[in-house]
Design a protein around this motif. Sequence first.
Motif, PDB file in Angstrom:
ATOM      1  N   SER A  38       0.825  -1.220   0.000  1.00  0.00           N
ATOM      2  CA  SER A  38       0.000   0.000   0.000  1.00  0.00           C
ATOM      3  C   SER A  38       0.853   1.261   0.000  1.00  0.00           C
ATOM      4  O   SER A  38       0.358   2.337  -0.327  1.00  0.00           O
ATOM      5  CB  SER A  38      -0.968   0.002   1.183  1.00  0.00           C
ATOM      6  OG  SER A  38      -0.270   0.073   2.406  1.00  0.00           O
ATOM      7  N   TYR A  41       1.296   1.344  -4.084  1.00  0.00           N
ATOM      8  CA  TYR A  41       0.182   1.167  -5.010  1.00  0.00           C
ATOM      9  C   TYR A  41      -1.121   1.671  -4.402  1.00  0.00           C
ATOM     10  O   TYR A  41      -1.333   1.569  -3.192  1.00  0.00           O
ATOM     11  CB  TYR A  41      -0.018  -0.325  -5.342  1.00  0.00           C
ATOM     12  CG  TYR A  41       1.117  -0.958  -6.095  1.00  0.00           C
ATOM     13  CD1 TYR A  41       1.168  -0.906  -7.487  1.00  0.00           C
ATOM     14  CD2 TYR A  41       2.123  -1.638  -5.423  1.00  0.00           C
ATOM     15  CE1 TYR A  41       2.199  -1.512  -8.191  1.00  0.00           C
ATOM     16  CE2 TYR A  41       3.166  -2.243  -6.123  1.00  0.00           C
ATOM     17  CZ  TYR A  41       3.192  -2.179  -7.497  1.00  0.00           C
ATOM     18  OH  TYR A  41       4.208  -2.770  -8.193  1.00  0.00           O
ATOM     19  N   GLU A  42      -1.993   2.150  -5.266  1.00  0.00           N
ATOM     20  CA  GLU A  42      -3.389   2.366  -4.908  1.00  0.00           C
ATOM     21  C   GLU A  42      -4.026   0.975  -4.936  1.00  0.00           C
ATOM     22  O   GLU A  42      -3.978   0.289  -5.955  1.00  0.00           O
ATOM     23  CB  GLU A  42      -4.050   3.270  -5.943  1.00  0.00           C
ATOM     24  CG  GLU A  42      -5.544   3.399  -5.769  1.00  0.00           C
ATOM     25  CD  GLU A  42      -6.217   4.110  -6.945  1.00  0.00           C
ATOM     26  OE1 GLU A  42      -7.295   4.667  -6.717  1.00  0.00           O
ATOM     27  OE2 GLU A  42      -5.690   4.086  -8.074  1.00  0.00           O
ATOM     28  N   GLU A  69      -8.852   1.476  -1.548  1.00  0.00           N
ATOM     29  CA  GLU A  69      -9.399   2.783  -1.880  1.00  0.00           C
ATOM     30  C   GLU A  69     -10.688   2.674  -2.673  1.00  0.00           C
ATOM     31  O   GLU A  69     -11.504   3.598  -2.663  1.00  0.00           O
ATOM     32  CB  GLU A  69      -8.352   3.599  -2.630  1.00  0.00           C
ATOM     33  CG  GLU A  69      -7.127   3.867  -1.762  1.00  0.00           C
ATOM     34  CD  GLU A  69      -6.090   4.717  -2.443  1.00  0.00           C
ATOM     35  OE1 GLU A  69      -6.476   5.670  -3.143  1.00  0.00           O
ATOM     36  OE2 GLU A  69      -4.897   4.432  -2.258  1.00  0.00           O
ATOM     37  N   ARG A  93      -8.614   3.512 -14.841  1.00  0.00           N
ATOM     38  CA  ARG A  93      -7.200   3.885 -14.799  1.00  0.00           C
ATOM     39  C   ARG A  93      -6.553   3.433 -16.107  1.00  0.00           C
ATOM     40  O   ARG A  93      -7.051   2.543 -16.780  1.00  0.00           O
ATOM     41  CB  ARG A  93      -6.465   3.200 -13.634  1.00  0.00           C
ATOM     42  CG  ARG A  93      -7.076   3.388 -12.259  1.00  0.00           C
ATOM     43  CD  ARG A  93      -6.928   4.819 -11.762  1.00  0.00           C
ATOM     44  NE  ARG A  93      -7.383   4.986 -10.404  1.00  0.00           N
ATOM     45  CZ  ARG A  93      -8.636   5.183 -10.033  1.00  0.00           C
ATOM     46  NH1 ARG A  93      -9.596   5.181 -10.929  1.00  0.00           N
ATOM     47  NH2 ARG A  93      -8.954   5.354  -8.772  1.00  0.00           N
TER      48      ARG A  93
END
Length: 147
Positions: A38, A41-42, A69, A93
Motif C-alpha cells: 500500500s 500502489y493504490e 481505496e 485507470r
Amino acid sequence: MVLDLEETLLHFNMNMNNNNEGVVDIRPGTIKFLDDISEYYELIVFNEGEQKYTDLLIDSLEQNKIYFEHRFYREHVIIDNNDVVKDLTRIGRALDKILIVDNMAQNFKFQKNNGIIIKSFWGNNPNDNILNELAYILIKIAKDEGD
C-alpha cells in the motif's frame, strides 16, 4: 493494484463454527502484504461476490487500517462464455498502470498482460508464504517503475 479477495487473500470457510457462522481464514502474511504494497500502489479490491458479502469480508481485513481505496463487486463483472471476467477498463485507470492479482486466470482474460496468477488459498496451509514473495516482486516493480 487490483486484488482478488476470495481464495487470494482469504477464504470463507462454509463449515460452521459453534455459533453457526462461517469462519474467515485470512491467508498468512496478508496484513503485512497489504501494509507493504500500500506504500507503493493504490489498492483496489475486485471480488465477484455481492456487495454486502464482499464488504463483510473486506471489513474482516480492514479492522485497524483502510487498505482498499475502491471496491468492485459482482455487479461490475462481465460474463463471457460462462467465465466471470473482471474487465480492468471498468477501473477507470490507464491499463499500462494496472496489475491484477487473482487465483483464476480467466478472471482477467481480457487483459492477460496485466495479470499475475496466484495459487489458490483454501484456508488449510499455515505455512503459505506466497504473499511475502509476491510483495518483494511488486515492490521491485514499483521502485523500478517497470512494466
